[in-house]
Enzyme design. Sequence first.
Site, short mmCIF file in Angstrom:
data_model
loop_
_atom_site.label_atom_id
_atom_site.label_comp_id
_atom_site.label_asym_id
_atom_site.label_seq_id
_atom_site.Cartn_x
_atom_site.Cartn_y
_atom_site.Cartn_z
N VAL A 47 0.89 -1.44 0.10
CA VAL A 47 -0.10 -0.24 -0.06
C VAL A 47 1.28 1.15 0.37
O VAL A 47 1.95 1.11 0.62
CB VAL A 47 -1.13 0.02 1.12
CG1 VAL A 47 -1.87 1.45 1.35
CG2 VAL A 47 -1.83 -1.07 1.16
N ALA A 57 0.00 13.45 -5.77
CA ALA A 57 -2.08 14.14 -6.17
C ALA A 57 -0.76 15.08 -6.58
O ALA A 57 -1.76 15.85 -7.17
CB ALA A 57 -2.49 13.88 -4.48
N LYS A 113 8.82 3.25 -21.82
CA LYS A 113 9.15 4.79 -21.46
C LYS A 113 10.07 5.07 -21.45
O LYS A 113 11.23 5.00 -21.53
CB LYS A 113 8.35 4.39 -19.82
CG LYS A 113 7.40 4.30 -19.19
CD LYS A 113 6.66 5.09 -17.90
CE LYS A 113 6.11 5.96 -17.34
NZ LYS A 113 4.95 6.39 -16.07
N GLU A 140 -3.51 -1.73 -8.94
CA GLU A 140 -2.98 -1.21 -10.21
C GLU A 140 -2.12 -3.05 -9.86
O GLU A 140 -1.32 -3.21 -8.72
CB GLU A 140 -1.60 -0.24 -10.28
CG GLU A 140 -1.12 -0.36 -11.03
CD GLU A 140 0.62 0.92 -11.27
OE1 GLU A 140 -0.09 1.39 -12.15
OE2 GLU A 140 1.31 0.99 -10.31
P1 0O2 Z 1 6.24 4.00 -6.86
O1 0O2 Z 1 6.92 4.22 -5.96
O2 0O2 Z 1 6.41 2.78 -7.94
O3 0O2 Z 1 4.73 3.79 -6.69
P2 0O2 Z 1 2.06 9.07 -15.27
O4 0O2 Z 1 2.52 8.39 -16.28
O5 0O2 Z 1 3.97 9.76 -14.29
O6 0O2 Z 1 1.21 10.63 -15.72
P3 0O2 Z 1 1.37 7.07 -13.17
O7 0O2 Z 1 0.29 6.98 -12.54
O8 0O2 Z 1 2.59 7.91 -12.05
O9 0O2 Z 1 1.41 8.80 -14.15
O10 0O2 Z 1 1.10 6.00 -14.02
P4 0O2 Z 1 2.85 4.96 -14.71
O11 0O2 Z 1 3.65 5.89 -15.21
O12 0O2 Z 1 1.76 4.16 -15.08
O13 0O2 Z 1 3.12 4.94 -13.26
C1 0O2 Z 1 2.60 3.77 -13.16
C2 0O2 Z 1 4.24 3.21 -11.73
O14 0O2 Z 1 4.41 2.80 -12.14
C3 0O2 Z 1 5.18 3.92 -11.17
O15 0O2 Z 1 4.39 4.26 -9.50
C4 0O2 Z 1 6.02 2.79 -11.01
O16 0O2 Z 1 5.89 2.08 -9.82
C5 0O2 Z 1 6.00 2.34 -12.70
N1 0O2 Z 1 6.96 3.12 -13.15
C6 0O2 Z 1 6.32 3.93 -14.03
N2 0O2 Z 1 7.75 4.57 -14.59
C7 0O2 Z 1 8.93 4.75 -13.89
C8 0O2 Z 1 10.12 3.81 -14.37
O17 0O2 Z 1 10.90 5.23 -15.36
N3 0O2 Z 1 11.22 3.46 -12.98
C9 0O2 Z 1 10.79 2.71 -12.09
N4 0O2 Z 1 11.92 2.23 -11.77
N5 0O2 Z 1 9.46 2.15 -12.18
C10 0O2 Z 1 8.66 2.93 -13.45
P5 0O2 Z 1 5.20 5.70 -9.16
O18 0O2 Z 1 3.86 5.87 -8.32
O19 0O2 Z 1 5.77 6.21 -9.96
O20 0O2 Z 1 5.89 5.14 -7.82
P1 0O2 Z 2 5.84 4.12 -2.83
O1 0O2 Z 2 5.36 3.37 -4.42
O2 0O2 Z 2 6.96 4.51 -2.93
O3 0O2 Z 2 4.56 4.49 -1.63
P2 0O2 Z 2 7.48 -3.49 4.48
O4 0O2 Z 2 8.72 -4.19 5.30
O5 0O2 Z 2 5.76 -4.82 3.48
O6 0O2 Z 2 6.26 -3.12 5.07
P3 0O2 Z 2 8.66 -2.02 2.46
O7 0O2 Z 2 9.81 -2.29 2.70
O8 0O2 Z 2 7.74 -0.81 2.08
O9 0O2 Z 2 7.42 -2.68 3.42
O10 0O2 Z 2 8.91 -3.32 1.52
P4 0O2 Z 2 8.05 -3.22 0.65
O11 0O2 Z 2 6.53 -3.62 0.75
O12 0O2 Z 2 8.53 -4.71 -0.50
O13 0O2 Z 2 7.79 -1.97 -0.76
C1 0O2 Z 2 9.56 -1.41 -1.22
C2 0O2 Z 2 9.27 -0.89 -2.48
O14 0O2 Z 2 9.01 -1.92 -3.36
C3 0O2 Z 2 8.04 0.16 -2.64
O15 0O2 Z 2 8.51 1.16 -2.12
C4 0O2 Z 2 7.49 -0.02 -3.75
O16 0O2 Z 2 8.72 0.87 -5.03
C5 0O2 Z 2 8.03 -1.21 -4.46
N1 0O2 Z 2 6.84 -2.57 -4.39
C6 0O2 Z 2 7.01 -3.53 -3.72
N2 0O2 Z 2 5.79 -4.13 -4.82
C7 0O2 Z 2 4.67 -3.21 -5.02
C8 0O2 Z 2 3.70 -3.26 -5.88
O17 0O2 Z 2 3.10 -3.99 -5.73
N3 0O2 Z 2 3.00 -2.08 -6.47
C9 0O2 Z 2 4.27 -1.36 -6.86
N4 0O2 Z 2 3.51 -0.28 -7.50
N5 0O2 Z 2 5.27 -1.28 -5.70
C10 0O2 Z 2 5.37 -1.97 -5.18
P5 0O2 Z 2 8.16 1.99 -1.80
O18 0O2 Z 2 9.22 3.55 -1.20
O19 0O2 Z 2 7.96 1.72 0.17
O20 0O2 Z 2 6.56 2.72 -1.57
#
Ligand code: 0O2
Ligand code: 0O2
Length: 267
Positions: A47, A57, A113, A140
């Site tokens: 989450v 946001a 991308k 997602e």
């Molecule tokens: P996190 O920390 O992983 O949750 P946008 O395209 O930015 O307008 P949005 O909603 O960010 O819109 O959509 P997008 O691009 O589909 O990205 C959704 C998630 O895909 C990201 O979540 C990343 O987890 C992953 N992602 C997208 N682009 C990249 C990239 O260039 N590198 C990596 N490592 N992950 C990517 P968050 O919230 O950005 O990040």
């Molecule tokens: P973000 O998205 O930038 O907020 P836990 O030990 O489980 O309590 P921790 O250390 O966060 O928590 O471990 P976890 O769950 O493995 O997540 C670590 C990072 O892995 C996250 O970064 C995510 O980017 C990525 N991740 C793992 N699983 C998913 C997934 O299903 N979807 C997406 N979008 N990301 C995932 P952040 O910075 O904590 O999260």
Amino acid sequence: MDGRDWKKFLLPYEQAVEELKVKFKTLRGELKARDEYSPIEFVTGRVKKISSVLDKAKRLNVPMDQLESGIEDIAGIRIMCQFEEDIVRLAESVRARQDMSIVYEKDYITNKKPSGYRSFHIIIEYPVQTALGMKRILAEIQIRTLAMNFWATIEHSLNYKYKEKLPEDVRIRLSRAAEAAYILDQEMSNIRGEIVEAQKMFEDNSNLVNRVLNSIQGLYFYHRVREAAQFQLRFNEIWEAEDTWALTELLNEIETAISRAKKGDQP
Ligand code: 0O2
Ligand code: 0O2
């Protein structure tokens, strides 16, 4: 910032992540138990942290009262596959499910991308049964190969460290690394293709052996003992020589002999 109770706000998302993880892990387990190929290697989920929800946001200009519809990945699960082909298969099985509905898909594999990021994303609507009744939330599903995940995990942590202002040389090297990950996936798919082909040849050959041996048995049934014994000797030689073509020929001959025997013709 508004006075919302974040803990309560995140509860349905936490429940959704737990349920979705169980569902896809169970799918993998079930396929394995049925001795079938599983396109799923492993599943993770998380989450989004409140700080990341707020950052996103702000970045996407989503008003605070529209977070539920404006931020699609507050609940996220990630499914890792061995091969690119598995991603296609898995996406199809997600589309066929009745316990979630697809809002839209983002194919960053066909259209990677600019960063080099590759993955297949599916935004779903998922009904969570809460203590207050049913609540539909957005989640997602990211589907990627192990190589895509390796690259994205490291790139994500570097971006985090440099706050999205990566030094130019690092950015170029990451882009090259993305290309290497892409080639790795292609190579693995090719190797997989060859393995599947070899397995098929092995199966075809073992089916052929079965058919030859059953046909020889058939000749005994019609009391063609001498003929059957001769075919058996020839089979032994061909089998030693591992000559599939000769085995196919032998099968044809035995089948002709059986139809003669059925009609009562002499050998
Ligand atoms: P996190 O920390 O992983 O949750 P946008 O395209 O930015 O307008 P949005 O909603 O960010 O819109 O959509 P997008 O691009 O589909 O990205 C959704 C998630 O895909 C990201 O979540 C990343 O987890 C992953 N992602 C997208 N682009 C990249 C990239 O260039 N590198 C990596 N490592 N992950 C990517 P968050 O919230 O950005 O990040
Ligand atoms: P973000 O998205 O930038 O907020 P836990 O030990 O489980 O309590 P921790 O250390 O966060 O928590 O471990 P976890 O769950 O493995 O997540 C670590 C990072 O892995 C996250 O970064 C995510 O980017 C990525 N991740 C793992 N699983 C998913 C997934 O299903 N979807 C997406 N979008 N990301 C995932 P952040 O910075 O904590 O999260």
